[in-house]
Design an enzyme around this catalytic site. Structure first.
Site, PDB file in Angstrom:
ATOM      1  N   THR A 212     -30.739 -20.594   2.307  1.00  0.00           N
ATOM      2  CA  THR A 212     -29.879 -21.055   1.061  1.00  0.00           C
ATOM      3  C   THR A 212     -28.506 -20.307   1.010  1.00  0.00           C
ATOM      4  O   THR A 212     -28.091 -19.347   1.411  1.00  0.00           O
ATOM      5  CB  THR A 212     -30.769 -19.896  -0.056  1.00  0.00           C
ATOM      6  OG1 THR A 212     -31.888 -20.653  -0.203  1.00  0.00           O
ATOM      7  CG2 THR A 212     -30.086 -19.882  -1.514  1.00  0.00           C
ATOM      8  N   THR A 263     -31.312 -14.561  -2.364  1.00  0.00           N
ATOM      9  CA  THR A 263     -31.824 -15.557  -1.021  1.00  0.00           C
ATOM     10  C   THR A 263     -33.184 -14.745  -0.899  1.00  0.00           C
ATOM     11  O   THR A 263     -32.895 -13.652  -0.322  1.00  0.00           O
ATOM     12  CB  THR A 263     -30.743 -15.860  -0.198  1.00  0.00           C
ATOM     13  OG1 THR A 263     -31.628 -16.532   0.923  1.00  0.00           O
ATOM     14  CG2 THR A 263     -30.346 -14.708   0.502  1.00  0.00           C
TER      15      THR A 263
HETATM   16  N1  ASP Z   1     -34.955 -18.618  -2.205  1.00  0.00           N
HETATM   17  C1  ASP Z   1     -35.079 -20.065  -1.977  1.00  0.00           C
HETATM   18  C2  ASP Z   1     -36.339 -20.580  -2.262  1.00  0.00           C
HETATM   19  O1  ASP Z   1     -37.332 -19.917  -2.271  1.00  0.00           O
HETATM   20  C3  ASP Z   1     -35.266 -19.893  -0.466  1.00  0.00           C
HETATM   21  C4  ASP Z   1     -34.151 -19.171   0.496  1.00  0.00           C
HETATM   22  O2  ASP Z   1     -33.560 -18.142  -0.267  1.00  0.00           O
HETATM   23  O3  ASP Z   1     -33.723 -19.573   1.525  1.00  0.00           O
HETATM   24  O4  ASP Z   1     -36.315 -21.735  -2.792  1.00  0.00           O
END
Ligand code: ASP
Length: 344
Positions: A212, A263
């Site tokens: 992300t 993230t």
């Molecule tokens: N936080 C994001 C999600 O759970 C994933 C990520 O941070 O890569 O959708």
């Protein structure tokens, strides 16, 4: 003689004070970004990949910096920096987003203005080239905070945003990632950027290490803004929404406290209301941004979740904690100094 010098002296004093305060004002703007946290180690990383990531992060910082330097708002800087990462296939946002179980790219994004506490978000969108701009349009051009799926897409089109065929988001690497995840356990969603804990649970392959994206900025006027954009988790159930588009979970900004973008394993970030909890700890307990961020990330870790976050307070203090092996991250300060970090 004495008399005539007085007004001149006063004028000089006034001019000096003005220029010092103008300088001070100009000096404090800053931008912080992340490109995901996870199993990012030197051993896992090829030299070419590292160069590519550093270049993409540097470009994102430069674009956001150009906006801040030109006197644009923190919202403009956040949007500009996130655009670069959404357009790069290296990150799990926009082009290069991960695939759902049924082979689609369903993206989430959100943006918040620390000055007005206005916010916008989109979730489960499949045709908007830059979901962060759709989040901004929801904030600025509608009376709502969050729109999902086809409705959000129709709104984005009406707002004049670029609409693309879903195939635009395809990358072979993410497709292979989905096939691998399905082979390992077709029922489990996996973090794109991996995690030790989830690897132990057998749900994650160590190759899943990209994530992300997010940005937080403080502009020349002293206003904070934060934004986050993602494809979510590989092999997620169709319709699953993570923390990234949820105001207070993955994104939050308040001029009184800080701007935050997260993230990590979204479900844990939602359950811990991570971004708002950091702001609340600063507001209610007078914790520093670094102490508040650490305390909240510790809660996430204790519950079994992992990831990281970036946070920037109204005075320009930055903290970028994570409980994974690495996190793509960087800062640029008013003097134009860019710093990009990947590992612990
Ligand atoms: N936080 C994001 C999600 O759970 C994933 C990520 O941070 O890569 O959708």
């Amino acid at each position: 003689m004495k008399r005539s010098l007085k007004p001149m002296f006063a004028l000089l004093l006034c001019l000096t004070t003005m220029s010092v305060s103008a300088q001070k004002k100009e000096n404090k703007y800053i931008l912080v970004i992340h490109g995901g946290a996870g199993t990012i180690t030197r051993a896992n990383m090829s030299a070419e990949k590292e160069v590519a990531y550093r270049a993409a992060l540097t470009l994102a910082l430069q674009k956001g910096y150009d906006a801040l330097k030109a006197g644009k708002t923190s919202l403009d800087a956040v949007e500009a920096a996130i655009h670069v990462m959404e357009d790069s296939p290296l990150f799990n946002a926009g082009k290069g987003a991960v695939f759902t179980h049924d082979g689609r790219n369903e993206m989430d994004a959100s943006l918040m203005d620390g000055k007005t506490l206005m916010a916008g978000a989109v979730a489960g969108v499949t045709t908007i080239k830059n979901p962060i701009s759709a989040a901004r349009a929801v904030m600025e051009k509608s009376e709502h905070v969050m729109m999902v799926g086809p409705g959000a897409e129709a709104f984005a089109k009406q707002a004049g945003l670029e609409i693309v065929d879903p195939s635009y988001f395809y990358t072979k690497e993410r497709w292979d990632g989905l096939q691998k995840a399905i082979k390992e356990d077709s029922t489990k969603a996996v973090l794109d950027h991996g995690s030790k804990k989830s690897m132990k649970l057998g749900t994650i392959n160590k190759d899943y290490k990209f994530g992300t994206v997010g940005a937080v900025a403080l502009d020349q006027a002293g206003n904070l803004a934060a934004g986050t954009s993602t494809g979510g988790m590989t092999n997620k159930k169709y319709g699953r929404v993570g923390d990234s588009p949820i105001i207070g979970a993955g994104t939050y900004a308040n001029n009184e406290t800080a701007g935050i973008s997260c993230t990590g394993w979204g479900e844990f970030y939602i359950r811990n209301v991570v971004a708002h909890d950091i702001s609340a700890m600063m507001e209610y307990k007078q914790l520093s941004v670094a102490d508040a961020a650490k305390a909240v990330l510790d809660k996430v870790g204790k519950m079994g979740g992992d990831g990281g976050l970036i946070a920037l307070d109204k005075k320009g203090h930055v903290t970028m904690p994570f409980n994974t092996e690495g996190m793509y991250r960087g800062t640029v300060t008013a003097d134009g100094k860019i710093e990009v970090l990947i590992y612990k």
